[in-house]
Design a protein around this motif. Sequence first.
Motif, PDB file in Angstrom:
ATOM      1  N   LEU A 150      28.818  60.338 -44.299  1.00  0.00           N
ATOM      2  CA  LEU A 150      27.865  60.690 -43.255  1.00  0.00           C
ATOM      3  C   LEU A 150      28.359  60.225 -41.903  1.00  0.00           C
ATOM      4  O   LEU A 150      29.055  59.215 -41.808  1.00  0.00           O
ATOM      5  CB  LEU A 150      26.524  59.988 -43.486  1.00  0.00           C
ATOM      6  N   CYS A 151      27.923  60.919 -40.886  1.00  0.00           N
ATOM      7  CA  CYS A 151      28.078  60.443 -39.524  1.00  0.00           C
ATOM      8  C   CYS A 151      26.652  60.269 -39.006  1.00  0.00           C
ATOM      9  O   CYS A 151      25.850  61.210 -39.047  1.00  0.00           O
ATOM     10  CB  CYS A 151      28.837  61.444 -38.679  1.00  0.00           C
ATOM     11  N   CYS A 152      26.322  59.054 -38.586  1.00  0.00           N
ATOM     12  CA  CYS A 152      24.971  58.753 -38.134  1.00  0.00           C
ATOM     13  C   CYS A 152      24.962  58.384 -36.653  1.00  0.00           C
ATOM     14  O   CYS A 152      25.904  57.783 -36.144  1.00  0.00           O
ATOM     15  CB  CYS A 152      24.373  57.596 -38.938  1.00  0.00           C
ATOM     16  N   GLU A 153      23.880  58.751 -35.994  1.00  0.00           N
ATOM     17  CA  GLU A 153      23.615  58.327 -34.623  1.00  0.00           C
ATOM     18  C   GLU A 153      22.224  57.707 -34.625  1.00  0.00           C
ATOM     19  O   GLU A 153      21.266  58.343 -35.060  1.00  0.00           O
ATOM     20  CB  GLU A 153      23.671  59.511 -33.664  1.00  0.00           C
ATOM     21  N   GLY A 154      22.142  56.476 -34.152  1.00  0.00           N
ATOM     22  CA  GLY A 154      20.844  55.805 -34.135  1.00  0.00           C
ATOM     23  C   GLY A 154      20.223  55.669 -35.503  1.00  0.00           C
ATOM     24  O   GLY A 154      18.998  55.719 -35.643  1.00  0.00           O
ATOM     25  N   GLY A 155      21.058  55.533 -36.527  1.00  0.00           N
ATOM     26  CA  GLY A 155      20.548  55.359 -37.890  1.00  0.00           C
ATOM     27  C   GLY A 155      20.142  56.652 -38.577  1.00  0.00           C
ATOM     28  O   GLY A 155      19.627  56.623 -39.688  1.00  0.00           O
ATOM     29  N   CYS A 201      24.243  57.318 -48.949  1.00  0.00           N
ATOM     30  CA  CYS A 201      23.332  56.582 -49.837  1.00  0.00           C
ATOM     31  C   CYS A 201      22.023  57.361 -49.921  1.00  0.00           C
ATOM     32  O   CYS A 201      21.678  58.150 -49.049  1.00  0.00           O
ATOM     33  CB  CYS A 201      23.132  55.138 -49.398  1.00  0.00           C
ATOM     34  N   GLU A 202      21.328  57.134 -51.009  1.00  0.00           N
ATOM     35  CA  GLU A 202      20.143  57.895 -51.393  1.00  0.00           C
ATOM     36  C   GLU A 202      19.077  57.999 -50.296  1.00  0.00           C
ATOM     37  O   GLU A 202      18.413  59.025 -50.171  1.00  0.00           O
ATOM     38  CB  GLU A 202      19.537  57.248 -52.654  1.00  0.00           C
ATOM     39  N   LYS A 203      18.930  56.970 -49.480  1.00  0.00           N
ATOM     40  CA  LYS A 203      17.859  56.996 -48.468  1.00  0.00           C
ATOM     41  C   LYS A 203      18.050  58.116 -47.442  1.00  0.00           C
ATOM     42  O   LYS A 203      17.119  58.469 -46.736  1.00  0.00           O
ATOM     43  CB  LYS A 203      17.734  55.645 -47.776  1.00  0.00           C
ATOM     44  N   TYR A 204      19.252  58.675 -47.378  1.00  0.00           N
ATOM     45  CA  TYR A 204      19.527  59.748 -46.416  1.00  0.00           C
ATOM     46  C   TYR A 204      19.432  61.149 -47.030  1.00  0.00           C
ATOM     47  O   TYR A 204      19.758  62.134 -46.382  1.00  0.00           O
ATOM     48  CB  TYR A 204      20.911  59.566 -45.804  1.00  0.00           C
ATOM     49  N   MET A 205      18.988  61.235 -48.278  1.00  0.00           N
ATOM     50  CA  MET A 205      18.992  62.521 -48.970  1.00  0.00           C
ATOM     51  C   MET A 205      18.249  63.607 -48.201  1.00  0.00           C
ATOM     52  O   MET A 205      18.783  64.698 -47.990  1.00  0.00           O
ATOM     53  CB  MET A 205      18.442  62.428 -50.384  1.00  0.00           C
ATOM     54  N   ASP A 234      21.017  67.706 -56.627  1.00  0.00           N
ATOM     55  CA  ASP A 234      21.573  67.160 -57.863  1.00  0.00           C
ATOM     56  C   ASP A 234      23.020  66.699 -57.689  1.00  0.00           C
ATOM     57  O   ASP A 234      23.456  65.738 -58.320  1.00  0.00           O
ATOM     58  CB  ASP A 234      21.511  68.203 -58.984  1.00  0.00           C
ATOM     59  N   ALA A 235      23.784  67.390 -56.844  1.00  0.00           N
ATOM     60  CA  ALA A 235      25.210  67.093 -56.679  1.00  0.00           C
ATOM     61  C   ALA A 235      25.477  65.884 -55.794  1.00  0.00           C
ATOM     62  O   ALA A 235      26.487  65.197 -55.976  1.00  0.00           O
ATOM     63  CB  ALA A 235      25.929  68.317 -56.107  1.00  0.00           C
ATOM     64  N   LEU A 236      24.616  65.608 -54.833  1.00  0.00           N
ATOM     65  CA  LEU A 236      24.881  64.530 -53.870  1.00  0.00           C
ATOM     66  C   LEU A 236      25.221  63.186 -54.515  1.00  0.00           C
ATOM     67  O   LEU A 236      26.230  62.587 -54.154  1.00  0.00           O
ATOM     68  CB  LEU A 236      23.703  64.361 -52.904  1.00  0.00           C
ATOM     69  N   PRO A 237      24.424  62.715 -55.460  1.00  0.00           N
ATOM     70  CA  PRO A 237      24.735  61.400 -56.035  1.00  0.00           C
ATOM     71  C   PRO A 237      26.041  61.366 -56.834  1.00  0.00           C
ATOM     72  O   PRO A 237      26.613  60.309 -57.056  1.00  0.00           O
ATOM     73  CB  PRO A 237      23.547  61.113 -56.963  1.00  0.00           C
TER      74      PRO A 237
END
Length: 146
Positions: free
Chosen positions: A53-58, A8-12, A44-47
């Motif tokens: 994603l793999c997240c640790e602690g957000g 999602c965009e917040k992780y860009m 530009d390509a991400l969206p």
Amino acid sequence: MPIIQAYCEKYMQAVLDIWLSSNLQAHSFIPADYWKKNLSLLRDALPKSEVYLCCEGGTPVGFIGLEGDLIAGLFVAASARGAGIGSALLQHCQRLHPSLHLFVYAKNTAAQRVYRRHGFQVLKEGIEEQTGQPELEMIWRGSSSI
């Protein structure tokens, strides 16, 4: 077991940072300016791409991007390498797709080892047009595609 989630965009910015630092480390045989100039293409390509994603602690510590059955890239933050993040991301995509393929630089032997461990085989060798570097096209076919 690492938690995999859709991009999602917040992780860009975190994803861009992982991409750039990983490419600079893994591909020292390519000038750093090449990666820095291509950062906007990734932004530009991400969206428009299938990204997990793999997240640790957000906070994202790794990601994989696909365009159909092509793995456009698999990247893990240096601090998280060796912890199974790349494997978890690959396995997630292998569960979703009956077959996958990718291109990897011939000099990136560490990445090749990871892909081989997950059943990828070299399909053909070639030269990557933009960098002039030798690359391998690798393919994985799930049990249902054999």
